[in-house]
Design a protein around this motif. Sequence first.
Motif, PDB file in Angstrom:
ATOM      1  N   ASP A  14       0.799  -1.222   0.000  1.00  0.00           N
ATOM      2  CA  ASP A  14       0.000   0.000   0.000  1.00  0.00           C
ATOM      3  C   ASP A  14       0.834   1.275   0.000  1.00  0.00           C
ATOM      4  O   ASP A  14       0.344   2.356   0.346  1.00  0.00           O
ATOM      5  N   THR A  15       2.105   1.116  -0.393  1.00  0.00           N
ATOM      6  CA  THR A  15       2.951   2.256  -0.715  1.00  0.00           C
ATOM      7  C   THR A  15       3.369   2.137  -2.177  1.00  0.00           C
ATOM      8  O   THR A  15       3.138   3.030  -2.975  1.00  0.00           O
ATOM      9  N   LEU A  16       3.937   0.981  -2.527  1.00  0.00           N
ATOM     10  CA  LEU A  16       4.324   0.715  -3.920  1.00  0.00           C
ATOM     11  C   LEU A  16       3.328  -0.200  -4.625  1.00  0.00           C
ATOM     12  O   LEU A  16       3.081  -0.046  -5.822  1.00  0.00           O
ATOM     13  N   VAL A  17       2.788  -1.193  -3.898  1.00  0.00           N
ATOM     14  CA  VAL A  17       1.833  -2.131  -4.503  1.00  0.00           C
ATOM     15  C   VAL A  17       0.558  -2.200  -3.664  1.00  0.00           C
ATOM     16  O   VAL A  17       0.584  -1.967  -2.457  1.00  0.00           O
ATOM     17  N   HIS A  18      -0.547  -2.543  -4.324  1.00  0.00           N
ATOM     18  CA  HIS A  18      -1.834  -2.659  -3.631  1.00  0.00           C
ATOM     19  C   HIS A  18      -1.822  -3.843  -2.660  1.00  0.00           C
ATOM     20  O   HIS A  18      -1.231  -4.880  -2.936  1.00  0.00           O
ATOM     21  N   ALA A 111       0.850  -2.860  -9.055  1.00  0.00           N
ATOM     22  CA  ALA A 111       1.574  -1.665  -8.618  1.00  0.00           C
ATOM     23  C   ALA A 111       0.644  -0.461  -8.574  1.00  0.00           C
ATOM     24  O   ALA A 111      -0.319  -0.375  -9.342  1.00  0.00           O
ATOM     25  N   TYR A 112       0.938   0.480  -7.664  1.00  0.00           N
ATOM     26  CA  TYR A 112       0.220   1.750  -7.680  1.00  0.00           C
ATOM     27  C   TYR A 112       0.668   2.551  -8.896  1.00  0.00           C
ATOM     28  O   TYR A 112       1.841   2.495  -9.275  1.00  0.00           O
ATOM     29  N   PRO A 113      -0.252   3.295  -9.519  1.00  0.00           N
ATOM     30  CA  PRO A 113       0.138   4.159 -10.647  1.00  0.00           C
ATOM     31  C   PRO A 113       1.249   5.114 -10.196  1.00  0.00           C
ATOM     32  O   PRO A 113       1.151   5.727  -9.137  1.00  0.00           O
ATOM     33  N   GLY A 114       2.313   5.195 -10.990  1.00  0.00           N
ATOM     34  CA  GLY A 114       3.419   6.094 -10.641  1.00  0.00           C
ATOM     35  C   GLY A 114       4.573   5.416  -9.945  1.00  0.00           C
ATOM     36  O   GLY A 114       5.607   6.039  -9.697  1.00  0.00           O
ATOM     37  N   MET A 115       4.428   4.130  -9.603  1.00  0.00           N
ATOM     38  CA  MET A 115       5.504   3.430  -8.880  1.00  0.00           C
ATOM     39  C   MET A 115       6.806   3.423  -9.685  1.00  0.00           C
ATOM     40  O   MET A 115       7.858   3.845  -9.195  1.00  0.00           O
ATOM     41  N   GLU A 180      20.279  12.375   8.796  1.00  0.00           N
ATOM     42  CA  GLU A 180      19.789  13.674   8.318  1.00  0.00           C
ATOM     43  C   GLU A 180      19.352  13.600   6.859  1.00  0.00           C
ATOM     44  O   GLU A 180      18.576  14.427   6.391  1.00  0.00           O
ATOM     45  N   ARG A 181      19.880  12.602   6.145  1.00  0.00           N
ATOM     46  CA  ARG A 181      19.558  12.479   4.716  1.00  0.00           C
ATOM     47  C   ARG A 181      18.875  11.145   4.427  1.00  0.00           C
ATOM     48  O   ARG A 181      18.981  10.601   3.333  1.00  0.00           O
ATOM     49  N   THR A 182      18.170  10.612   5.429  1.00  0.00           N
ATOM     50  CA  THR A 182      17.454   9.339   5.270  1.00  0.00           C
ATOM     51  C   THR A 182      15.958   9.570   5.413  1.00  0.00           C
ATOM     52  O   THR A 182      15.515  10.296   6.307  1.00  0.00           O
ATOM     53  N   TRP A 183      15.196   8.941   4.529  1.00  0.00           N
ATOM     54  CA  TRP A 183      13.739   9.078   4.498  1.00  0.00           C
ATOM     55  C   TRP A 183      13.074   7.711   4.623  1.00  0.00           C
ATOM     56  O   TRP A 183      13.538   6.742   4.050  1.00  0.00           O
ATOM     57  N   MET A 184      11.969   7.668   5.352  1.00  0.00           N
ATOM     58  CA  MET A 184      11.111   6.478   5.400  1.00  0.00           C
ATOM     59  C   MET A 184       9.774   6.883   4.804  1.00  0.00           C
ATOM     60  O   MET A 184       9.131   7.822   5.267  1.00  0.00           O
ATOM     61  N   ILE A 185       9.361   6.162   3.740  1.00  0.00           N
ATOM     62  CA  ILE A 185       8.107   6.473   3.059  1.00  0.00           C
ATOM     63  C   ILE A 185       7.152   5.298   3.206  1.00  0.00           C
ATOM     64  O   ILE A 185       7.487   4.170   2.818  1.00  0.00           O
ATOM     65  N   GLY A 186       5.986   5.536   3.791  1.00  0.00           N
ATOM     66  CA  GLY A 186       5.040   4.437   3.976  1.00  0.00           C
ATOM     67  C   GLY A 186       3.656   4.919   4.343  1.00  0.00           C
ATOM     68  O   GLY A 186       3.443   6.092   4.659  1.00  0.00           O
ATOM     69  N   SER A 203      10.324  11.464   7.602  1.00  0.00           N
ATOM     70  CA  SER A 203       9.215  10.565   7.313  1.00  0.00           C
ATOM     71  C   SER A 203       8.221  11.206   6.355  1.00  0.00           C
ATOM     72  O   SER A 203       7.802  12.349   6.543  1.00  0.00           O
ATOM     73  N   ILE A 204       7.871  10.441   5.311  1.00  0.00           N
ATOM     74  CA  ILE A 204       6.795  10.843   4.399  1.00  0.00           C
ATOM     75  C   ILE A 204       5.656   9.849   4.601  1.00  0.00           C
ATOM     76  O   ILE A 204       5.825   8.646   4.395  1.00  0.00           O
ATOM     77  N   TYR A 205       4.518  10.367   5.019  1.00  0.00           N
ATOM     78  CA  TYR A 205       3.343   9.539   5.284  1.00  0.00           C
ATOM     79  C   TYR A 205       2.439   9.565   4.058  1.00  0.00           C
ATOM     80  O   TYR A 205       1.881  10.601   3.705  1.00  0.00           O
ATOM     81  N   LEU A 206       2.319   8.411   3.405  1.00  0.00           N
ATOM     82  CA  LEU A 206       1.435   8.276   2.243  1.00  0.00           C
ATOM     83  C   LEU A 206       0.048   7.887   2.752  1.00  0.00           C
ATOM     84  O   LEU A 206      -0.218   6.718   3.038  1.00  0.00           O
ATOM     85  N   LYS A 207      -0.806   8.870   2.871  1.00  0.00           N
ATOM     86  CA  LYS A 207      -2.129   8.649   3.466  1.00  0.00           C
ATOM     87  C   LYS A 207      -3.051   7.975   2.455  1.00  0.00           C
ATOM     88  O   LYS A 207      -3.275   8.498   1.367  1.00  0.00           O
ATOM     89  N   GLN A 208      -3.589   6.815   2.846  1.00  0.00           N
ATOM     90  CA  GLN A 208      -4.514   6.082   1.984  1.00  0.00           C
ATOM     91  C   GLN A 208      -5.955   6.276   2.463  1.00  0.00           C
ATOM     92  O   GLN A 208      -6.193   6.484   3.651  1.00  0.00           O
TER      93      GLN A 208
END
Length: 252
Positions: A14-18, A111-115, A180-186, A203-208
């Motif tokens: 649910d970030t990259l794939v359904h 995959a989610y569109p744009g992956m 400082e240059r690390t990201w968690m996306i989910g 942190s980037i929160y991908l809100k579903q």
Amino acid sequence: MKYWTQQVIFDLDDTLVHCNKYFDLILGQYFEMMSGWFNEEGATTEEIRRKQAEIDVATVNMSGLASDNFPKSLIATYRYFCAKYNRPAEPFQEGQLMKLGLSVYDQEIEAYPGMVETLDNLKHDGHKLHLYTGGDHSIQRRKIEQMKLDLYFEDRIYIRQHKNVEALEEILRGRPFNRERTWMIGNSLRTDVLPAITAGVKSIYLKQENEWLYNMIELQHEMQQSLITISSIHEVVPVIREAAVHQNTSHG
């Protein structure tokens, strides 16, 4: 334009794939079966839904993201209503529920569109991509192979049954991450956002729209200030590019 290289860790489901939509599909069939079985006793779909969600979250809290948790939660809910209405649990019906629950893992990976575009752009920009997912190793590997994600993540793929602060810390200490240059996306506040903020990474929160109850937790106010919320994977690249350029400028 020069970018300051980032380490970008992606969640998978649910970030990259359904993922959730397949569980919702199976739950729809489950509620239909249960309503039929307990129709005379007056059990409502909403009551069955609430109990299954409660048992599901409790099971994952206890045993992590194991693949048999879901079918077990269907059977445990069935047993709860059997006990409530003083009916014996039937092995045949339990067998049906186990089969139904496990069938969620047979769904085609989508995959989610744009992956691909997102991963291509980040790779092209020179950022180091990592994949961090929770669940059974064989099931998650199958998804990764079907989507050919090794092309982007190579050996930087981490599969854990328990996806929490300790698991992320272990990953961060295992490689030369600059936090400082690390990201968690989910998409999970519980297993992606909270551990990232606790570990001191961005942190980037991908809100579903329809999120699994287990993933939803209340964050403290100061934590809410530390994350970037997006609603589409297409927003990831601009966020990372802006941060990378800003870091490059601020470091002279």
